[in-house]
Design a protein around this motif. Structure first.
Motif, PDB file in Angstrom:
ATOM      1  N   GLN A  90      23.771  23.707  13.847  1.00 22.13           N
ATOM      2  CA  GLN A  90      24.701  23.557  15.027  1.00 22.13           C
ATOM      3  C   GLN A  90      25.562  24.625  15.406  1.00 22.13           C
TER       4      GLN A  90
ATOM      5  N   ASN B 205      24.654  14.765  26.568  1.00 19.46           N
ATOM      6  CA  ASN B 205      24.455  15.838  25.681  1.00 19.46           C
ATOM      7  C   ASN B 205      23.738  16.966  26.489  1.00 19.46           C
TER       8      ASN B 205
ATOM      9  N   THR C 206      28.598  18.364  24.657  1.00 14.53           N
ATOM     10  CA  THR C 206      28.793  17.288  25.663  1.00 14.53           C
ATOM     11  C   THR C 206      28.872  18.110  27.086  1.00 14.53           C
TER      12      THR C 206
ATOM     13  N   ASP D 219      25.648   6.828  22.393  1.00 13.31           N
ATOM     14  CA  ASP D 219      25.124   7.974  22.936  1.00 13.31           C
ATOM     15  C   ASP D 219      25.203   7.796  24.564  1.00 13.31           C
TER      16      ASP D 219
ATOM     17  N   ARG E 110      27.942   9.533  26.574  1.00 15.32           N
ATOM     18  CA  ARG E 110      27.972  10.880  27.054  1.00 15.32           C
ATOM     19  C   ARG E 110      26.742  11.491  27.583  1.00 15.32           C
TER      20      ARG E 110
ATOM     21  N   SER F 115      33.204  12.098  24.184  1.00 12.74           N
ATOM     22  CA  SER F 115      33.354  12.828  22.942  1.00 12.74           C
ATOM     23  C   SER F 115      31.961  12.787  22.186  1.00 12.74           C
ATOM     24  N   LYS F 116      31.700  13.938  21.337  1.00 13.72           N
ATOM     25  CA  LYS F 116      30.411  13.898  20.720  1.00 13.72           C
ATOM     26  C   LYS F 116      30.462  12.901  19.496  1.00 13.72           C
ATOM     27  N   SER F 117      31.804  12.329  19.242  1.00 11.56           N
ATOM     28  CA  SER F 117      31.824  11.659  18.035  1.00 11.56           C
ATOM     29  C   SER F 117      31.687  10.128  18.309  1.00 11.56           C
TER      30      SER F 117
END
Ligand code: TYM
Length: 335
Positions: free
Chosen positions: A58, A209, A15, A204, A207, A198-200
């Motif tokens: 990843q 990316n 992120t 979407d 954030r 946060s990526k969690s």
């Protein structure tokens, strides 16, 4: 001798928070002439379930992110944690130095387990900060660039080093400094200024990316939550406006300007004027990274080669430190 170590979990996409809080500052430190090691902490990632194929992808994507952002394998040691087994071995020694009570006080552990079934959390998740201390101390690293949310873990690393030195009556591990600097040490969600980006996060739009393309980046900034007030003259004027403050911090961090200089330019203007400028800046800084990541991901074998070569160099530093540690602890070393 100063030495920099830091790591990122390959547990999902990168992120803007990871970029501004960590990677961008890794690049600055790499170019300062100090020895730098940057890790993809795959052993930390499996403290929560990871699909094996997704984990491999990843990890490569994180490596591509490091490279695309400007980390250079000729200047920095880039590698994945599991290829240097000294991390896990020193981590075990630290599991025997650190106290249960210390781990219980970690806010990240508490956040991940309160209200949830802590009985079902992995033992590795509880011991996570002890492995992180090993990551850092197996290189005798003196400086650790991280975002605000990792401060407590680096402080625990200092406690572990001090207790080891005290218990074994040695002056062996350095007391590491967290380096939490820059305009965006805690990037907040674009939808809720009280939550960390946060990526969690399920949304979407909360954030940016590092894999988002130019249109996505611009549209997320356009949709970011703000308020109807114009920007103030000074940062104190943003204290009760977390969403507005976050966008100013992001602008400052991406442009390299001070926050005061950003307000100097935009004071009195509303978000109708500020957001398009921020979107242009974000697209100009981030879209090329996303394109370069895509290009690098086309050659996974080359990424694996870079990680392997980095791991060789990392192991050459870590293995003697581990050997000395085991000797201090009283292990027989006869092979
Ligand atoms: P991780 O993978 O959660 O995050 C990687 C880095 O990104 C920073 N960061 C942020 N900075 C600003 N704003 C945000 N919203 C934001 N989100 C993430 C983090 O502070 C971190 O610097 N435990 C570590 C990984 C680790 C490590 C280490 C770090 C393992 N061993 C040794 C340093 C040294 C973690 O989970 O970071």
């Amino acid at each position: 001798k100063p030495r920099v170590f830091s790591g990122i979990q390959p547990s999902g996409g990168l992120t803007l928070g990871n970029y501004l809080g960590a990677i961008k500052r890794f690049v600055d430190m790499q170019d300062s002439g100090i020895e730098t090691l940057y890790c993809m902490v795959d052993m930390h990632a499996i403290t929560v379930w990871q699909d094996p194929e997704a984990l491999r992808r990843q990890t490569r994507e994180l490596a591509a992110g490091y490279l695309a952002a400007g980390l250079d394998p000729a200047k920095s040691i880039l590698f994945n944690q599991s290829q240097v087994s000294a991390h896990a071995e020193l981590g075990w020694v630290f599991n025997c130095v650190a106290r249960m009570g210390w781990m219980n006080r970690m806010t990240q552990w508490k956040d991940k387990t309160t209200g949830k079934n802590a009985e079902q959390a992995s033992l590795g998740l509880f011991a996570y900060p002890s492995l992180m201390a090993a990551d850092i101390l197996v290189y005798h690293a003196t400086h650790v660039p991280v975002g605000e949310d990792q401060k407590q873990h680096v402080e625990l690393t200092r406690d572990i080093a001090a207790k080891f030195n005290h218990d074994y009556k040695v002056d062996f591990f350095p007391i590491t400094e967290p380096v939490i600097e820059g305009a965006a040490t805690r990037v907040m969600s674009l939808r809720d200024g009280s939550k960390k980006m946060s990526k969690s996060d399920p949304s979407d739009n909360s954030r940016i990316n590092l894999t988002d393309d130019a249109d996505k980046i611009a549209s997320k900034i356009r949709k970011a939550k703000t308020d109807a007030e114009p920007l103030p003259e000074s940062m104190e004027g943003l204290d009760a406006r977390p969403e507005a403050k976050n966008l100013v911090n992001i602008y400052a961090a991406l442009s390299g300007m001070s926050k005061e200089a950003v307000l100097g330019e935009f004071a009195g203007q509303g978000f109708g004027a500020f957001k398009p400028k921020l979107a242009d800046l974000a697209v100009a800084s981030l879209a090329p990274i996303s394109v370069e990541m895509g290009r690098l991901m086309e050659d996974p074998a080359e990424i694996d080669r870079i990680l392997g070569a980095g791991a060789d160099r990392a192991a050459a530093i870590a293995e003697p430190v581990l050997a000395q540690t085991l000797d201090i602890v009283g292990m027989i070393r006869s092979r």
